[in-house]
Design a protein around this motif. Structure first.
Motif, short mmCIF file in Angstrom:
data_model
loop_
_atom_site.label_atom_id
_atom_site.label_comp_id
_atom_site.label_asym_id
_atom_site.label_seq_id
_atom_site.Cartn_x
_atom_site.Cartn_y
_atom_site.Cartn_z
N LYS A 101 54.14 -62.18 1.45
CA LYS A 101 53.84 -61.53 0.28
C LYS A 101 52.45 -61.45 0.00
O LYS A 101 52.02 -60.51 -0.64
N LEU A 102 51.96 -62.89 0.06
CA LEU A 102 50.58 -63.06 -0.20
C LEU A 102 49.80 -62.01 0.62
O LEU A 102 48.53 -61.29 0.29
N LEU A 103 50.03 -61.95 2.01
CA LEU A 103 49.10 -61.04 2.77
C LEU A 103 49.41 -59.63 2.56
O LEU A 103 48.17 -58.84 2.40
N PHE A 104 50.45 -59.24 2.01
CA PHE A 104 50.37 -57.76 1.34
C PHE A 104 49.57 -57.87 0.15
O PHE A 104 48.90 -56.75 0.06
N CYS A 105 49.69 -58.50 -0.66
CA CYS A 105 48.79 -58.52 -1.92
C CYS A 105 47.26 -58.36 -1.59
O CYS A 105 46.48 -57.60 -2.07
N SER A 106 47.05 -59.21 -0.41
CA SER A 106 45.44 -59.13 -0.13
C SER A 106 44.98 -58.03 0.62
O SER A 106 43.97 -57.42 0.26
N GLN A 107 46.09 -57.35 1.24
CA GLN A 107 45.65 -56.04 1.90
C GLN A 107 45.38 -55.04 0.86
O GLN A 107 44.63 -54.14 1.24
N PHE A 108 45.89 -55.08 -0.48
CA PHE A 108 45.72 -54.36 -1.41
C PHE A 108 44.78 -54.48 -2.57
O PHE A 108 44.72 -54.13 -3.65
N GLY A 109 44.04 -55.59 -2.24
CA GLY A 109 42.83 -55.95 -2.99
C GLY A 109 42.85 -57.29 -3.91
O GLY A 109 41.90 -57.58 -4.39
N THR A 110 43.92 -58.07 -3.74
CA THR A 110 43.99 -59.52 -4.41
C THR A 110 42.89 -60.21 -3.91
O THR A 110 42.80 -60.32 -2.63
N GLN A 111 42.19 -60.75 -4.46
CA GLN A 111 40.86 -61.81 -4.22
C GLN A 111 41.23 -63.19 -3.73
O GLN A 111 40.65 -63.59 -3.14
N LEU A 112 42.41 -63.59 -4.19
CA LEU A 112 42.76 -65.22 -4.05
C LEU A 112 44.16 -65.10 -4.24
O LEU A 112 44.66 -64.79 -5.42
N GLY A 113 44.75 -65.91 -3.47
CA GLY A 113 46.18 -66.34 -3.90
C GLY A 113 46.50 -67.67 -3.46
O GLY A 113 45.95 -68.22 -2.30
N TRP A 114 47.32 -68.29 -4.07
CA TRP A 114 47.56 -69.66 -3.78
C TRP A 114 49.03 -70.05 -3.48
O TRP A 114 49.77 -69.14 -4.15
N LEU A 115 49.55 -70.72 -2.58
CA LEU A 115 50.89 -70.80 -2.20
C LEU A 115 51.01 -72.44 -2.60
O LEU A 115 50.37 -73.12 -1.66
N ILE A 116 51.68 -72.76 -3.41
CA ILE A 116 51.83 -74.06 -3.93
C ILE A 116 53.38 -74.90 -3.06
O ILE A 116 54.22 -74.04 -3.29
N ASN A 117 53.21 -75.63 -2.26
CA ASN A 117 54.18 -76.29 -1.52
C ASN A 117 54.50 -77.72 -2.17
O ASN A 117 53.66 -78.46 -1.71
N PRO A 118 55.50 -77.79 -3.18
CA PRO A 118 55.81 -79.00 -3.81
C PRO A 118 56.23 -80.13 -3.05
O PRO A 118 56.23 -81.19 -3.32
N GLU A 119 57.07 -79.60 -2.11
CA GLU A 119 57.66 -80.59 -1.14
C GLU A 119 56.59 -81.47 -0.38
O GLU A 119 56.79 -82.63 -0.15
N GLU A 120 55.54 -80.64 0.02
CA GLU A 120 54.30 -81.61 0.88
C GLU A 120 53.09 -81.80 -0.06
O GLU A 120 52.31 -82.32 0.53
N GLU A 121 53.29 -81.44 -1.18
CA GLU A 121 52.11 -81.48 -2.30
C GLU A 121 50.64 -81.02 -1.41
O GLU A 121 49.88 -81.76 -1.61
N ALA A 122 50.71 -79.97 -1.24
CA ALA A 122 49.76 -78.87 -0.63
C ALA A 122 49.76 -77.70 -1.02
O ALA A 122 50.90 -77.02 -1.62
N ILE A 123 48.52 -77.27 -0.89
CA ILE A 123 48.39 -75.78 -1.45
C ILE A 123 47.65 -74.83 -0.39
O ILE A 123 46.66 -75.38 0.09
N PHE A 124 48.31 -73.72 0.03
CA PHE A 124 47.58 -72.74 0.76
C PHE A 124 46.80 -71.94 0.04
O PHE A 124 47.41 -71.37 -0.98
N ALA A 125 45.39 -71.52 0.32
CA ALA A 125 44.92 -70.45 -0.54
C ALA A 125 44.72 -69.32 0.67
O ALA A 125 44.08 -69.77 1.79
N LEU A 126 44.83 -68.23 0.04
CA LEU A 126 44.49 -67.01 1.10
C LEU A 126 43.24 -66.25 0.05
O LEU A 126 43.19 -65.97 -0.94
N LEU A 127 42.37 -66.44 1.04
CA LEU A 127 40.93 -66.08 0.76
C LEU A 127 40.48 -64.67 1.16
O LEU A 127 41.66 -63.86 2.01
N PRO A 128 39.48 -64.12 0.67
CA PRO A 128 39.03 -62.78 1.06
C PRO A 128 39.01 -62.47 2.68
O PRO A 128 38.99 -63.64 3.40
#
Length: 75
Positions: free
Chosen positions: A14-41
């Motif tokens: 879903k994040l990659l799809f949004c990125s293809q259509f112009g989203t500049q930044l997306g975060w995927l918050i993983n509470p189980e591992e207390e980590a955040i993936f960021a999808l950048l330009p």
């Protein structure tokens, strides 16, 4: 936010799809591992943990670390 009903692949897709259509930044918050993936330009994916400062949109005046996000989520 990654929930128990979703797979990591589903949310990243879903994040990659949004990125293809112009989203500049997306975060995927993983509470189980207390980590955040960021999808950048250009669909660059980075992993952030602990006291790593998170990327924000250029015009947003905010400084935030992964630990701060998870401390907020513990309320």
């Amino acid at each position: 936010m990654l929930s128990p009903e979703q797979s990591l692949t589903q949310v990243l897709d879903k994040l990659l799809f949004c990125s293809q259509f112009g989203t500049q930044l997306g975060w995927l918050i993983n509470p189980e591992e207390e980590a955040i993936f960021a999808l950048l330009p250009e669909q660059k994916l980075r992993l952030f943990k602990n006291n790593d400062p998170l990327p924000v949109l250029e015009k947003v005046n905010l400084k935030l670390t992964v630990n701060e996000v998870f401390n907020w989520l513990k309320f």
